[in-house]
Motif scaffolding. Structure first.
Motif, short mmCIF file in Angstrom:
data_model
loop_
_atom_site.label_atom_id
_atom_site.label_comp_id
_atom_site.label_asym_id
_atom_site.label_seq_id
_atom_site.Cartn_x
_atom_site.Cartn_y
_atom_site.Cartn_z
N SER A 208 -3.71 -33.09 -29.95
CA SER A 208 -4.72 -34.14 -29.36
C SER A 208 -5.90 -33.47 -29.46
O SER A 208 -7.09 -33.90 -29.91
CB SER A 208 -4.05 -34.54 -28.09
OG SER A 208 -3.03 -35.28 -28.23
N VAL A 209 -6.19 -32.17 -28.88
CA VAL A 209 -7.29 -31.42 -28.65
C VAL A 209 -8.00 -31.08 -30.12
O VAL A 209 -9.09 -31.19 -30.27
CB VAL A 209 -7.30 -30.21 -27.78
CG1 VAL A 209 -8.59 -29.59 -27.50
CG2 VAL A 209 -6.98 -30.78 -26.28
N LEU A 210 -7.05 -30.58 -30.95
CA LEU A 210 -7.57 -30.25 -32.29
C LEU A 210 -8.20 -31.55 -32.97
O LEU A 210 -9.16 -31.31 -33.64
CB LEU A 210 -6.52 -29.71 -33.19
CG LEU A 210 -6.71 -29.32 -34.48
CD1 LEU A 210 -7.65 -27.84 -34.31
CD2 LEU A 210 -5.60 -28.85 -35.26
N SER A 211 -7.57 -32.51 -32.77
CA SER A 211 -8.04 -33.87 -33.52
C SER A 211 -9.60 -34.24 -33.11
O SER A 211 -10.45 -34.78 -33.76
CB SER A 211 -7.11 -34.95 -33.24
OG SER A 211 -7.37 -35.52 -32.02
N ILE A 212 -9.65 -34.10 -31.53
CA ILE A 212 -11.30 -34.25 -30.92
C ILE A 212 -12.04 -33.43 -31.60
O ILE A 212 -13.28 -33.75 -32.04
CB ILE A 212 -10.91 -34.17 -29.57
CG1 ILE A 212 -10.07 -35.33 -28.88
CG2 ILE A 212 -12.36 -34.39 -28.94
CD1 ILE A 212 -9.60 -34.92 -27.64
N ARG A 213 -11.76 -31.94 -31.63
CA ARG A 213 -12.49 -30.96 -32.35
C ARG A 213 -12.82 -31.23 -34.02
O ARG A 213 -13.83 -31.32 -34.41
CB ARG A 213 -11.99 -29.82 -32.35
CG ARG A 213 -12.00 -28.98 -30.84
CD ARG A 213 -13.47 -28.43 -30.64
NE ARG A 213 -13.33 -27.12 -31.60
CZ ARG A 213 -14.55 -27.10 -32.20
NH1 ARG A 213 -15.62 -28.19 -32.36
NH2 ARG A 213 -14.51 -26.17 -33.36
N ARG A 214 -11.75 -31.75 -34.62
CA ARG A 214 -11.82 -32.16 -35.93
C ARG A 214 -12.91 -33.46 -36.44
O ARG A 214 -13.72 -33.24 -37.23
CB ARG A 214 -10.49 -32.49 -36.55
CG ARG A 214 -10.56 -32.48 -38.07
CD ARG A 214 -9.06 -32.93 -38.57
NE ARG A 214 -8.69 -34.15 -38.11
CZ ARG A 214 -7.66 -34.33 -37.51
NH1 ARG A 214 -6.69 -33.48 -36.97
NH2 ARG A 214 -7.57 -35.59 -36.91
N ALA A 215 -12.63 -34.16 -35.10
CA ALA A 215 -13.78 -35.33 -35.50
C ALA A 215 -15.24 -34.95 -35.30
O ALA A 215 -15.96 -35.76 -35.78
CB ALA A 215 -13.33 -36.44 -34.53
N GLY A 216 -15.56 -33.81 -34.56
CA GLY A 216 -16.90 -33.41 -34.67
C GLY A 216 -17.31 -33.08 -33.36
O GLY A 216 -18.49 -32.58 -33.19
#
Length: 323
Positions: free
Chosen positions: A298-306
């Motif tokens: 979940s947190v990685l996806s938020i970082r990956r989004a920018g």
């Protein structure tokens, strides 16, 4: 007869996957939201957010120290007062619970981690709205700005490195910036909740702050159907002097995080909100998902989004795991 390109080569071992990993999470990119309540003898668990509590001032001090020791980027403080009124007067009282929590945090950690404060009236008003109401019961934008300006100064004087106006009032960043500068707080950072949606995912947060909300906030928080409007809101906040801009919620708005990252030339934050937290915890409690992997993903996806900065109730846990 055989593929010329074999991307799987770069996934062959944990070391190889780590070597070529595009997105990483570091404790310094994480901010821990915290609730500090007035009148408690001991921390009070929040039923809809397993593992999260309303802190006493003493238990909060220990959490601030742990956040600094773990290298978290910051803590975001919310106050839960015993008494509320129509204008949220506790928000501008230097001895109000939020301002005392700010002072406690700054005394505990100094500059070792960033002390952030929610700048909004919803925790302090007896009607639960983010601003004062007019004679017709509507949120009065411009009257609210005057209280926000006072809040900003009191929070800065209490020790906040960062103030986070979250009420989605038009012109809030400019008004707060002007008052901060006039009072000599030119170094106080404004983290603008620039694209904050009228979301169903805030439900557990209402319990966390003992919300008194009557009605809803759809007249001032954004319509979940709108994306271009979010960019407009961000650009307005940047023009008014925002130092950091935020998208809230995060997981259902990853497209907006990406859009804002393309448009903004300042750090972008995203808030992994209470409902997103509680859904993972509830599913994990049933044994339906791998809890730790779901949190990390979940947190990685938020970082990956920018997002450069992620506010998450798992911040301390993630930082411990990263160590």
């Amino acid at each position: 007869m055989f593929p010329a390109d074999r991307p799987r080569r770069l996934r062959s071992t944990p070391a190889m996957r780590s070597l070529v990993r595009e997105t990483r999470v570091d404790p310094s990119q994480l901010v821990l939201p915290m609730f500090v309540a007035e009148g408690l003898a001991e921390p009070r668990p929040i039923a809809s957010m397993p593992g999260v509590v309303q802190h006493t001032r003493d238990s909060a001090r220990r959490a601030y120290a742990e956040a600094a020791q773990l290298g978290l980027g910051g803590v975001m403080l919310f106050g839960v007062p015993e008494h509320k009124d129509a204008v949220g007067s506790g928000a501008i009282d230097p001895n109000g619970i939020l301002n005392l929590a700010i002072a406690d945090a700054r005394a505990e950690v100094g500059d070792a981690t960033v002390v952030m404060a929610d700048l909004c009236l919803d925790e302090f008003t007896d009607h639960g709205h983010c601003g004062v109401l007019d004679a017709q019961g509507r949120v009065d934008n411009d009257a609210t700005l005057e209280i926000y300006a006072q809040m900003g100064v009191v929070q800065a004087e209490s020790g906040a490195h960062v103030v986070g106006p979250s009420g989605m009032m038009d012109g809030q960043v400019a008004r707060i910036r002007a008052e901060l500068d006039a009072a000599g707080h030119t170094d106080t950072v404004i983290l603008a909740y620039a694209a904050k949606y009228a979301s169903a995912f805030y439900g557990p947060f209402r319990e966390a702050v003992d919300s008194s909300l009557q009605g809803d906030r759809r007249t001032y928080q954004q319509d979940p159907a709108n994306a271009r409007e979010a960019v407009r809101e961000v650009l307005l906040d940047l023009a008014e002097g925002a130092d950091i801009v935020m998208v809230k919620p995060a997981l259902s708005y990853l497209d907006l995080i990406a859009d804002v990252r393309r448009e903004a030339d300042v750090p972008v934050a995203a808030y992994n909100v209470s409902g997103e937290y509680s859904m993972v915890e509830a599913a994990a409690a049933q044994g339906w998902i791998d809890r730790d992997r779901a949190i990390d993903e979940s947190v990685l996806s938020i970082r990956r989004a920018g997002a450069d900065i992620v506010l998450t109730y798992w911040a301390t846990e993630i930082a411990k795991r990263l160590r």
